[in-house]
Design a protein around this motif. Sequence first.
Motif, PDB file in Angstrom:
ATOM      1  N   ARG A  14      50.044  22.575  35.889  1.00 64.19           N
ATOM      2  CA  ARG A  14      50.990  21.486  36.806  1.00 64.19           C
ATOM      3  C   ARG A  14      50.977  22.329  38.222  1.00 64.19           C
ATOM      4  O   ARG A  14      50.802  21.552  39.228  1.00 64.19           O
ATOM      5  CB  ARG A  14      52.219  21.443  36.320  1.00 64.19           C
ATOM      6  CG  ARG A  14      53.243  20.657  36.747  1.00 64.19           C
ATOM      7  CD  ARG A  14      54.305  20.448  36.136  1.00 64.19           C
ATOM      8  NE  ARG A  14      55.180  19.686  36.808  1.00 64.19           N
ATOM      9  CZ  ARG A  14      55.974  18.559  36.388  1.00 64.19           C
ATOM     10  NH1 ARG A  14      55.877  18.285  35.383  1.00 64.19           N
ATOM     11  NH2 ARG A  14      56.739  17.890  37.180  1.00 64.19           N
ATOM     12  N   GLY A  15      51.178  23.556  38.259  1.00 67.86           N
ATOM     13  CA  GLY A  15      51.602  24.161  39.401  1.00 67.86           C
ATOM     14  C   GLY A  15      50.279  24.168  40.595  1.00 67.86           C
ATOM     15  O   GLY A  15      50.216  24.013  41.658  1.00 67.86           O
ATOM     16  N   ASP A  16      49.150  24.325  39.750  1.00 70.60           N
ATOM     17  CA  ASP A  16      47.855  24.266  40.520  1.00 70.60           C
ATOM     18  C   ASP A  16      47.386  22.792  40.911  1.00 70.60           C
ATOM     19  O   ASP A  16      46.859  22.466  42.059  1.00 70.60           O
ATOM     20  CB  ASP A  16      46.611  24.624  39.645  1.00 70.60           C
ATOM     21  CG  ASP A  16      46.769  26.505  39.574  1.00 70.60           C
ATOM     22  OD1 ASP A  16      47.151  26.991  40.532  1.00 70.60           O
ATOM     23  OD2 ASP A  16      46.086  26.880  38.640  1.00 70.60           O
ATOM     24  N   ARG A  17      47.903  21.904  40.254  1.00 71.82           N
ATOM     25  CA  ARG A  17      47.472  20.580  40.543  1.00 71.82           C
ATOM     26  C   ARG A  17      48.339  20.082  41.661  1.00 71.82           C
ATOM     27  O   ARG A  17      48.000  19.458  42.783  1.00 71.82           O
ATOM     28  CB  ARG A  17      47.813  19.541  39.282  1.00 71.82           C
ATOM     29  CG  ARG A  17      46.856  19.814  38.066  1.00 71.82           C
ATOM     30  CD  ARG A  17      46.744  18.457  37.423  1.00 71.82           C
ATOM     31  NE  ARG A  17      48.292  18.005  36.762  1.00 71.82           N
ATOM     32  CZ  ARG A  17      48.699  18.619  35.694  1.00 71.82           C
ATOM     33  NH1 ARG A  17      48.461  19.626  34.904  1.00 71.82           N
ATOM     34  NH2 ARG A  17      49.934  18.217  35.464  1.00 71.82           N
ATOM     35  N   ALA A  18      49.608  20.625  41.577  1.00 71.61           N
ATOM     36  CA  ALA A  18      50.482  20.314  42.682  1.00 71.61           C
ATOM     37  C   ALA A  18      49.933  20.854  44.140  1.00 71.61           C
ATOM     38  O   ALA A  18      49.933  20.139  45.154  1.00 71.61           O
ATOM     39  CB  ALA A  18      52.008  20.950  42.601  1.00 71.61           C
ATOM     40  N   ARG A  19      49.361  22.204  44.099  1.00 65.52           N
ATOM     41  CA  ARG A  19      48.948  23.052  45.199  1.00 65.52           C
ATOM     42  C   ARG A  19      47.629  22.141  45.666  1.00 65.52           C
ATOM     43  O   ARG A  19      47.478  21.885  46.917  1.00 65.52           O
ATOM     44  CB  ARG A  19      48.618  24.584  44.809  1.00 65.52           C
ATOM     45  CG  ARG A  19      49.661  25.154  45.124  1.00 65.52           C
ATOM     46  CD  ARG A  19      49.391  26.578  45.051  1.00 65.52           C
ATOM     47  NE  ARG A  19      48.258  27.078  44.157  1.00 65.52           N
ATOM     48  CZ  ARG A  19      48.293  28.053  43.173  1.00 65.52           C
ATOM     49  NH1 ARG A  19      49.338  28.745  43.288  1.00 65.52           N
ATOM     50  NH2 ARG A  19      47.312  28.115  42.621  1.00 65.52           N
ATOM     51  N   LEU A  20      46.811  21.711  44.601  1.00 62.85           N
ATOM     52  CA  LEU A  20      45.672  20.934  44.921  1.00 62.85           C
ATOM     53  C   LEU A  20      46.082  19.492  45.724  1.00 62.85           C
ATOM     54  O   LEU A  20      45.330  19.097  46.899  1.00 62.85           O
ATOM     55  CB  LEU A  20      44.861  20.634  43.789  1.00 62.85           C
ATOM     56  CG  LEU A  20      43.379  19.801  44.007  1.00 62.85           C
ATOM     57  CD1 LEU A  20      42.548  20.443  45.148  1.00 62.85           C
ATOM     58  CD2 LEU A  20      42.846  19.800  42.769  1.00 62.85           C
ATOM     59  N   THR A  21      46.878  19.077  45.009  1.00 64.26           N
ATOM     60  CA  THR A  21      47.499  17.373  45.591  1.00 64.26           C
ATOM     61  C   THR A  21      48.156  17.879  47.176  1.00 64.26           C
ATOM     62  O   THR A  21      47.588  17.284  48.214  1.00 64.26           O
ATOM     63  CB  THR A  21      48.465  17.144  44.852  1.00 64.26           C
ATOM     64  OG1 THR A  21      48.118  16.816  43.593  1.00 64.26           O
ATOM     65  CG2 THR A  21      49.304  15.749  45.692  1.00 64.26           C
ATOM     66  N   GLU A  22      48.692  19.097  47.432  1.00 64.72           N
ATOM     67  CA  GLU A  22      49.257  19.232  48.782  1.00 64.72           C
ATOM     68  C   GLU A  22      48.148  19.442  49.760  1.00 64.72           C
ATOM     69  O   GLU A  22      48.072  18.748  50.997  1.00 64.72           O
ATOM     70  CB  GLU A  22      49.959  20.393  48.851  1.00 64.72           C
ATOM     71  CG  GLU A  22      51.433  20.388  48.130  1.00 64.72           C
ATOM     72  CD  GLU A  22      52.274  21.689  48.128  1.00 64.72           C
ATOM     73  OE1 GLU A  22      51.825  22.613  48.475  1.00 64.72           O
ATOM     74  OE2 GLU A  22      53.340  21.553  47.438  1.00 64.72           O
ATOM     75  N   ARG A  23      46.946  20.182  49.325  1.00 64.80           N
ATOM     76  CA  ARG A  23      45.931  20.333  50.182  1.00 64.80           C
ATOM     77  C   ARG A  23      45.177  19.192  50.369  1.00 64.80           C
ATOM     78  O   ARG A  23      44.666  18.937  51.730  1.00 64.80           O
ATOM     79  CB  ARG A  23      44.825  21.267  49.679  1.00 64.80           C
ATOM     80  CG  ARG A  23      45.392  22.815  49.851  1.00 64.80           C
ATOM     81  CD  ARG A  23      44.516  23.817  49.167  1.00 64.80           C
ATOM     82  NE  ARG A  23      44.754  25.256  49.483  1.00 64.80           N
ATOM     83  CZ  ARG A  23      44.379  26.255  49.195  1.00 64.80           C
ATOM     84  NH1 ARG A  23      42.933  26.085  48.484  1.00 64.80           N
ATOM     85  NH2 ARG A  23      44.491  27.417  49.395  1.00 64.80           N
ATOM     86  N   LEU A  24      44.910  18.311  49.340  1.00 66.61           N
ATOM     87  CA  LEU A  24      44.078  17.075  49.569  1.00 66.61           C
ATOM     88  C   LEU A  24      44.891  16.107  50.618  1.00 66.61           C
ATOM     89  O   LEU A  24      44.311  15.369  51.619  1.00 66.61           O
ATOM     90  CB  LEU A  24      43.830  16.374  48.263  1.00 66.61           C
ATOM     91  CG  LEU A  24      42.954  16.999  47.413  1.00 66.61           C
ATOM     92  CD1 LEU A  24      43.028  16.488  45.969  1.00 66.61           C
ATOM     93  CD2 LEU A  24      41.529  17.121  47.825  1.00 66.61           C
ATOM     94  N   LEU A  25      46.245  15.939  50.234  1.00 63.67           N
ATOM     95  CA  LEU A  25      46.986  15.135  51.123  1.00 63.67           C
ATOM     96  C   LEU A  25      47.021  15.667  52.598  1.00 63.67           C
ATOM     97  O   LEU A  25      47.068  14.751  53.663  1.00 63.67           O
ATOM     98  CB  LEU A  25      48.330  14.921  50.738  1.00 63.67           C
ATOM     99  CG  LEU A  25      48.845  14.143  49.515  1.00 63.67           C
ATOM    100  CD1 LEU A  25      50.217  14.295  49.259  1.00 63.67           C
ATOM    101  CD2 LEU A  25      48.293  12.658  49.791  1.00 63.67           C
ATOM    102  N   ALA A  26      47.162  16.946  52.782  1.00 66.67           N
ATOM    103  CA  ALA A  26      47.176  17.531  54.257  1.00 66.67           C
ATOM    104  C   ALA A  26      45.677  17.341  54.816  1.00 66.67           C
ATOM    105  O   ALA A  26      45.823  16.955  55.895  1.00 66.67           O
ATOM    106  CB  ALA A  26      47.353  19.088  54.161  1.00 66.67           C
ATOM    107  N   SER A  27      44.658  17.307  54.154  1.00 71.80           N
ATOM    108  CA  SER A  27      43.377  17.098  54.650  1.00 71.80           C
ATOM    109  C   SER A  27      43.096  15.514  55.301  1.00 71.80           C
ATOM    110  O   SER A  27      42.518  15.278  56.154  1.00 71.80           O
ATOM    111  CB  SER A  27      42.246  17.116  53.499  1.00 71.80           C
ATOM    112  OG  SER A  27      42.300  16.247  52.690  1.00 71.80           O
ATOM    113  N   LEU A  28      44.085  14.568  54.836  1.00 75.91           N
ATOM    114  CA  LEU A  28      44.111  13.291  55.251  1.00 75.91           C
ATOM    115  C   LEU A  28      44.618  13.271  56.474  1.00 75.91           C
ATOM    116  O   LEU A  28      44.504  12.398  57.410  1.00 75.91           O
ATOM    117  CB  LEU A  28      44.800  12.300  54.140  1.00 75.91           C
ATOM    118  CG  LEU A  28      43.791  12.324  52.773  1.00 75.91           C
ATOM    119  CD1 LEU A  28      44.960  11.580  51.680  1.00 75.91           C
ATOM    120  CD2 LEU A  28      42.498  11.632  52.991  1.00 75.91           C
ATOM    121  N   ASP A  29      45.488  14.125  56.814  1.00 78.30           N
ATOM    122  CA  ASP A  29      46.108  13.987  58.048  1.00 78.30           C
ATOM    123  C   ASP A  29      45.750  15.028  59.343  1.00 78.30           C
ATOM    124  O   ASP A  29      46.484  15.155  60.102  1.00 78.30           O
ATOM    125  CB  ASP A  29      47.782  14.502  57.736  1.00 78.30           C
ATOM    126  CG  ASP A  29      48.577  13.491  56.769  1.00 78.30           C
ATOM    127  OD1 ASP A  29      48.263  12.228  57.042  1.00 78.30           O
ATOM    128  OD2 ASP A  29      49.466  13.722  56.323  1.00 78.30           O
TER     129      ASP A  29
END
Length: 77
Positions: A14-29
């Motif tokens: 769950r923690g790694d998925r959260a970190r991955l999600t943060e990075r993916l969202l940041a890459s969109l911005d």
Amino acid sequence: MFEEIESAALQLSRGDRARLTERLLASLDEDPAIEQAWEAEIARRVRAYRTGEMKTYSFEEVDAIVEGMLGSAEGES
């Protein structure tokens, strides 16, 4: 290929998925103009804080404000 990446991502903790999600969202911005504007805003706020132009609140003050807001919201329902 997408399905393989998705499947591998879902196997993460769950923690790694959260970190991955943060990075993916940041890459969109990633927009240099937006980043530059945020850097300027951060510098402005730091300067205002250091010069005393910005009002600051203690934890106790913020806690009391939030409690008051929550109390008001509960009374409205």
